[in-house]
Each structure stands twice: as C-alpha cells, then as structure tokens.
Design a protein around this motif. Structure first.
Motif, PDB file in Angstrom:
ATOM      1  N   THR A 129     -75.991  21.496 -22.571  1.00 13.75           N
ATOM      2  CA  THR A 129     -76.118  20.095 -22.917  1.00 13.75           C
ATOM      3  C   THR A 129     -75.821  19.164 -21.747  1.00 13.75           C
ATOM      4  N   PHE A 130     -76.656  18.153 -21.585  1.00 11.79           N
ATOM      5  CA  PHE A 130     -76.361  17.042 -20.687  1.00 11.79           C
ATOM      6  C   PHE A 130     -75.488  16.033 -21.431  1.00 11.79           C
ATOM      7  N   CYS A 131     -74.455  15.544 -20.744  1.00  9.98           N
ATOM      8  CA  CYS A 131     -73.711  14.380 -21.230  1.00  9.98           C
ATOM      9  C   CYS A 131     -74.255  13.163 -20.480  1.00  9.98           C
ATOM     10  N   THR A 132     -73.457  12.147 -20.225  1.00  7.67           N
ATOM     11  CA  THR A 132     -73.881  11.032 -19.386  1.00  7.67           C
ATOM     12  C   THR A 132     -73.051  11.056 -18.113  1.00  7.67           C
ATOM     13  N   LEU A 158     -74.665  13.603 -12.737  1.00  5.86           N
ATOM     14  CA  LEU A 158     -74.485  13.038 -11.406  1.00  5.86           C
ATOM     15  C   LEU A 158     -75.712  12.202 -11.068  1.00  5.86           C
ATOM     16  N   GLN A 159     -75.539  10.922 -10.771  1.00  9.55           N
ATOM     17  CA  GLN A 159     -76.661  10.050 -10.420  1.00  9.55           C
ATOM     18  C   GLN A 159     -76.143   8.827  -9.659  1.00  9.55           C
ATOM     19  N   ASP A 160     -76.076   8.957  -8.353  1.00 17.36           N
ATOM     20  CA  ASP A 160     -75.461   7.888  -7.553  1.00 17.36           C
ATOM     21  C   ASP A 160     -76.481   6.974  -6.871  1.00 17.36           C
ATOM     22  N   ARG A 161     -77.764   7.119  -7.201  1.00 22.73           N
ATOM     23  CA  ARG A 161     -78.765   6.199  -6.649  1.00 22.73           C
ATOM     24  C   ARG A 161     -79.978   6.145  -7.572  1.00 22.73           C
ATOM     25  N   HIS A 162     -80.802   5.127  -7.345  1.00 21.17           N
ATOM     26  CA  HIS A 162     -82.025   4.937  -8.120  1.00 21.17           C
ATOM     27  C   HIS A 162     -81.745   4.970  -9.622  1.00 21.17           C
ATOM     28  N   SER A 163     -80.631   4.404  -9.987  1.00 25.90           N
ATOM     29  CA  SER A 163     -80.219   4.324 -11.384  1.00 25.90           C
ATOM     30  C   SER A 163     -79.621   2.944 -11.617  1.00 25.90           C
ATOM     31  N   PRO A 164     -79.778   2.382 -12.799  1.00 31.60           N
ATOM     32  CA  PRO A 164     -79.280   1.028 -13.052  1.00 31.60           C
ATOM     33  C   PRO A 164     -77.767   0.980 -13.224  1.00 31.60           C
ATOM     34  N   ASP A 165     -77.233  -0.225 -13.118  1.00 35.49           N
ATOM     35  CA  ASP A 165     -75.824  -0.442 -13.431  1.00 35.49           C
ATOM     36  C   ASP A 165     -75.533   0.071 -14.844  1.00 35.49           C
ATOM     37  N   GLY A 166     -74.380   0.621 -15.000  1.00 39.47           N
ATOM     38  CA  GLY A 166     -73.989   1.149 -16.308  1.00 39.47           C
ATOM     39  C   GLY A 166     -74.087   2.650 -16.391  1.00 39.47           C
ATOM     40  N   VAL A 167     -74.992   3.256 -15.604  1.00 31.92           N
ATOM     41  CA  VAL A 167     -75.089   4.720 -15.574  1.00 31.92           C
ATOM     42  C   VAL A 167     -74.960   5.271 -14.156  1.00 31.92           C
ATOM     43  N   ARG A 168     -75.181   4.432 -13.146  1.00 31.03           N
ATOM     44  CA  ARG A 168     -75.054   4.904 -11.768  1.00 31.03           C
ATOM     45  C   ARG A 168     -73.584   5.160 -11.459  1.00 31.03           C
ATOM     46  N   ASP A 169     -73.289   6.312 -10.848  1.00 26.27           N
ATOM     47  CA  ASP A 169     -71.913   6.611 -10.478  1.00 26.27           C
ATOM     48  C   ASP A 169     -71.728   6.486  -8.961  1.00 26.27           C
ATOM     49  N   GLU A 170     -70.498   6.664  -8.518  1.00 23.92           N
ATOM     50  CA  GLU A 170     -70.160   6.553  -7.096  1.00 23.92           C
ATOM     51  C   GLU A 170     -69.997   7.962  -6.539  1.00 23.92           C
ATOM     52  N   THR A 171     -70.534   8.200  -5.366  1.00 28.77           N
ATOM     53  CA  THR A 171     -70.692   9.562  -4.848  1.00 28.77           C
ATOM     54  C   THR A 171     -69.394  10.358  -4.887  1.00 28.77           C
ATOM     55  N   GLU A 172     -68.392   9.901  -4.169  1.00 33.80           N
ATOM     56  CA  GLU A 172     -67.164  10.684  -4.045  1.00 33.80           C
ATOM     57  C   GLU A 172     -66.448  10.795  -5.386  1.00 33.80           C
ATOM     58  N   GLN A 173     -66.375   9.695  -6.131  1.00 27.80           N
ATOM     59  CA  GLN A 173     -65.680   9.730  -7.412  1.00 27.80           C
ATOM     60  C   GLN A 173     -66.384  10.648  -8.407  1.00 27.80           C
ATOM     61  N   PRO A 197     -76.492  17.572 -11.742  1.00 29.54           N
ATOM     62  CA  PRO A 197     -77.286  16.505 -11.130  1.00 29.54           C
ATOM     63  C   PRO A 197     -78.420  16.116 -12.084  1.00 29.54           C
ATOM     64  N   ARG A 198     -78.599  14.836 -12.331  1.00 25.88           N
ATOM     65  CA  ARG A 198     -79.632  14.456 -13.299  1.00 25.88           C
ATOM     66  C   ARG A 198     -80.996  15.004 -12.865  1.00 25.88           C
ATOM     67  N   PHE A 199     -81.449  14.597 -11.730  1.00 28.24           N
ATOM     68  CA  PHE A 199     -82.569  15.217 -11.037  1.00 28.24           C
ATOM     69  C   PHE A 199     -82.508  14.746  -9.590  1.00 28.24           C
ATOM     70  N   ALA A 200     -83.161  15.441  -8.697  1.00 26.41           N
ATOM     71  CA  ALA A 200     -82.971  15.186  -7.270  1.00 26.41           C
ATOM     72  C   ALA A 200     -83.152  13.717  -6.893  1.00 26.41           C
ATOM     73  N   PRO A 201     -84.172  12.985  -7.394  1.00 28.04           N
ATOM     74  CA  PRO A 201     -84.320  11.589  -6.979  1.00 28.04           C
ATOM     75  C   PRO A 201     -83.149  10.690  -7.356  1.00 28.04           C
ATOM     76  N   SER A 202     -82.349  11.084  -8.331  1.00 28.46           N
ATOM     77  CA  SER A 202     -81.221  10.237  -8.737  1.00 28.46           C
ATOM     78  C   SER A 202     -79.959  10.539  -7.948  1.00 28.46           C
ATOM     79  N   CYS A 203     -80.027  11.480  -7.016  1.00 32.90           N
ATOM     80  CA  CYS A 203     -78.834  11.925  -6.291  1.00 32.90           C
ATOM     81  C   CYS A 203     -79.041  11.781  -4.788  1.00 32.90           C
ATOM     82  N   SER A 204     -78.026  11.277  -4.111  1.00 28.07           N
ATOM     83  CA  SER A 204     -78.071  11.204  -2.656  1.00 28.07           C
ATOM     84  C   SER A 204     -77.877  12.600  -2.059  1.00 28.07           C
ATOM     85  N   GLU A 205     -78.200  12.701  -0.754  1.00 29.25           N
ATOM     86  CA  GLU A 205     -77.952  13.959  -0.047  1.00 29.25           C
ATOM     87  C   GLU A 205     -76.481  14.353  -0.184  1.00 29.25           C
TER      88      GLU A 205
END
Length: 432
Positions: A129-132, A158-173, A197-205
């Motif tokens: 299962t995926f959570c958020t 995990l989604q630290d880019r290309h995601s809207p406020d409210g679901v985008r997280d911060e890389t290290e945290q 990881p949600r999918f590769a485009p939503s995650c930074s290197e």
C-alpha cells in the motif's frame, strides 16, 4: 487448533492448482505463535490424523487463499471513479488535493479504517500500500492493520519536486522520516515497511539516491514505485534523467531494484527492461482496471513469460476501479486477450483461470518475496483465507452448478463473482 471442511483450493510449488472437492484445512499455532496451516488436503485422507480437532462444516463452500493486492493507494479510496483525460491530469485534479488532507491524523485514521473494511469485504488479506507524504498517514494505517492482525506492507510517499504544496516533502526530512518509520513499524507483528518514491519525476536525484541508501541499509524492507505507465510520463522521466538508459533504469541507477522491489504498471517496456527486472529479481504489479480506466496501455503477459520476470495482480485503487480481486482478474483476462500493434506490439493470449487466480494469491506472494508465507494454503503458510460461496447470486449459482472442471468453476467466479461471493474472511486463523 481448528479445522474447516469444504472444497479446498491451493497451489503446488510450480504454481499448479490443487483442488479437493471434499477438503480439510487444519490450522493452529506455528513456532512463532502465528496461526498457520498445519494440514490441507482430502478430508478422507486427513481426518483420521486429527480426530480431536473441532471441525466447522461448510457444505457448498470453497476455501481459498486470501487475495494479495500488490499495489493499492489507501488515500485514494475516496477518489475512485473520478473522470480524467489521463494519468497526469488525474493526479493534478484529484489525487494531490485529496492526499493533502492526510496531514490530519484524524482524517487518516478514519480513511484507514474504511480502507481495511473494504479489503476484508473483498477478501484481500495482504496489501502492498501507498500512504501519502505525511508520516501521520503511515502511522494511521499501520495502527489500524495492527489492531486487526493484518499482514500489510506500506510506506510514506517520497516526492520532493514537481508536486504541489500540501503533498511535496523536503528532501532530507523525507529520508529522516522514512528511516524513523522503518524503525517504528517494520517487523512489528505482521507489518512490513516499503520505501516509496512516488515515481521518478516526483523525486530529485538526492531523494532517489537517499532512498537507495536506505534500501541498502535495510535489505529486508520492500521498495515500491511506478514505472512505464503512460507515454507522457515516460517522456518526462527521460527528460529529467537523461543519463539513464530507460525510465526503469533510473531506479536501478539509484539502487532501487532488487528482491522485494515492486513496480506498478510496467507497460511500455523493451526486452532490455524485462531482462533488468529478471536479473535484479524485481517484480511488477499489473494493474489492469487502472490501465484501462486511464487509457495507459496493456501489460504484455506473453513478453513477461518470454523474458521472464515476477509479476502479480493489483487493484491500483483509486486509479483502479474496484477493490474486488474478481474484477481485477476479469480485467487481466481482457487485457491479455487484446492484441496491440504499433510502437509496442503484443499478441493476444488467453490466460488460464488457474493462472489468473495464482497471480492474485501464491504468485503475488512469490513476487513480494513472501512465497510460503501467505497466498497459499499449504502447510506452514499463515492462516489467511477466504470462504467463497459459488452460489452467491442466482446467475453465479446456475453457472457454477454446470461447471465440468476446475477451470470452468474458477472462470465462472472470475467473470460473475464480486464481493457477494466472499462469504467469510479469516485472518491469522480468526474470522475477520
């Protein structure tokens, strides 16, 4: 110890269906205290060895392994059946706004309880299962599953880019939170953690690299993500990671392909991709209702046998249109039968009913690295099973009464069955 007498479906080590019309299933505590199958087979052959065990008689019923859903999003329960032009618009208009609500622990807990109710109602006893992106969503689901004694695998997205406020997280945290959740929940009772990881485009290197490092540090946790679902998504991923050979190879390049890694969809693959899946012992979650609903494409079952890699069936709710394993198996049959031509050509194949059932039970367990643990009713497997009523509806009763083989019986259930055919669900030896 306890026993059930009814028709009995299980699978041998080669994935062949075994069926006892008058079967006996005996369960009791295993070495670790969990309820497991102690014996399964023909009643006449086994009954004498278990004379003092109380028996529940279920005439006309079928005992079958609990279903395994290899890819489902519990936060998307409330957006099932939402119309959209395709995957990326669907994420933008429905998924992300609803997932933003899971920062509220009370909301997460309420949806987690409803989600688990739906799993049980449809006979699903092990979901991946995926959570958020919110740790509260993970805590809520694991808490609910633990209360019910469910075997469940889940993880924080995990989604630290290309995601809207409210679901985008911060890389290290996000990586700190993931490790904390692994330590809190993985291996607690029947719970397992999945790095997600949600999918590769939503995650930074950096986020993908950190996820790979966590996967190396915790080799017994799972990994889950999406790949090669949609042509627009593939083009986007390739543009963001130009040094990787393919979309799938992005995950390999970041240490995210290994045993216990499960990637949803895997539609638009080359044979090089299939070989990479095979060689890394990575598995695919095949999501036929979601792929049909979003117009993403058709999984190539023949190619997955030609260049063999593990795969199991999945609902992919909420892109998928039903929690029901019967609906998923039925859609997989349609997808298999449909030939395609063009950039990705695939032949039409007729998947045997026994094969479809295996892909949602013992085969799915194999894909998850849980072979011999769940998904089967052989001795030693955990006592998760469903009691099926092949006469649950008038049409189903009429058709199954005329079945002249196991294949006809199982196919009638696939084509005509739904949650009404699930008369009872047993989890860890106890009625759910």
């Amino acid at each position: 110890m306890q026993a059930w007498r009814a028709s009995l479906l299980r699978f041998d080590d080669q994935g062949h269906a075994l069926f006892d019309r008058d079967g006996l299933l005996v369960t009791g505590p295993g070495a670790d205290g969990r309820q497991v199958v102690l014996a399964a087979g023909d009643h006449a052959a086994l009954a004498g060895a278990w004379p003092d065990v109380p028996v529940t008689h279920l005439p006309g019923r079928i005992l079958a392994p609990g279903f395994i859903d290899t890819h489902v999003h519990y936060p998307q329960t409330e957006i099932i059946g939402s119309p959209a032009e395709g995957l990326l618009p669907w994420l933008e208009h429905y998924t992300f706004p609803h997932e933003a609500r899971f920062t509220d622990p009370a909301h997460a807990a309420e949806v987690a309880a409803f989600f688990c109710d739906e799993l049980m109602r449809h006979g699903v006893t092990t979901p991946l299962t995926f959570c958020t992106s919110h740790p509260a969503s993970v805590d809520a689901l694991f808490t609910e599953a633990q209360r019910r004694g469910l075997r469940l695998i889940a993880g924080k997205v995990l989604q630290d880019r290309h995601s809207p406020d409210g679901v985008r997280d911060e890389t290290e945290q996000s990586l700190v939170d993931t490790e904390a959740l692994i330590r809190r929940w993985h291996g607690q009772g029947r719970l397992g953690y999945a790095i997600t990881p949600r999918f590769a485009p939503s995650c930074s290197e950096a986020q993908l690299r950190g996820a790979g490092e966590l996967a190396a540090s915790y080799p017994d946790v799972w990994i889950q993500s999406h790949v090669a679902e949609n042509q627009d998504e593939i083009a986007w991923a390739r543009a963001l990671f130009p040094d990787s050979r393919s979309y799938l190879a992005i995950y390999a390049d970041h240490g995210l392909m290994r045993e216990r890694a499960m990637y949803a969809h895997c539609i638009h693959f080359s044979d090089d991709d299939r070989a990479l899946m095979r060689d890394t012992r990575t598995a695919a979650a095949v999501c036929p209702t979601s792929n049909l609903f979003l117009g993403s494409g058709f999984f190539d079952f023949a190619a997955a046998e030609r260049v063999p890699f593990a795969h199991g069936l999945a609902s992919d709710v909420g892109g998928g249109t039903s929690f029901s394993p019967f609906v998923t198996m039925r859609a997989a049959y349609f997808v298999g039968r449909t030939p395609t031509t063009g950039f990705h050509t695939k032949p039409g194949v007729s998947l045997a009913p026994e094969r479809l059932w295996w892909l949602h039970t013992a085969g799915a367990a194999h894909a998850l690295g849980l072979e011999g643990v769940v998904g089967n009713l052989q001795p030693g497997c955990e006592a998760d099973f469903v009691v099926l009523d092949p006469a649950a509806t008038p049409l189903l009763a009429r058709r199954t009464r005329e079945a002249e083989s196991l294949a006809e019986l199982l196919f009638a259930l696939i084509v005509l069955g739904d949650d009404r055919a699930v008369a009872q669900v047993v989890v860890n030896g106890a009625p759910a």
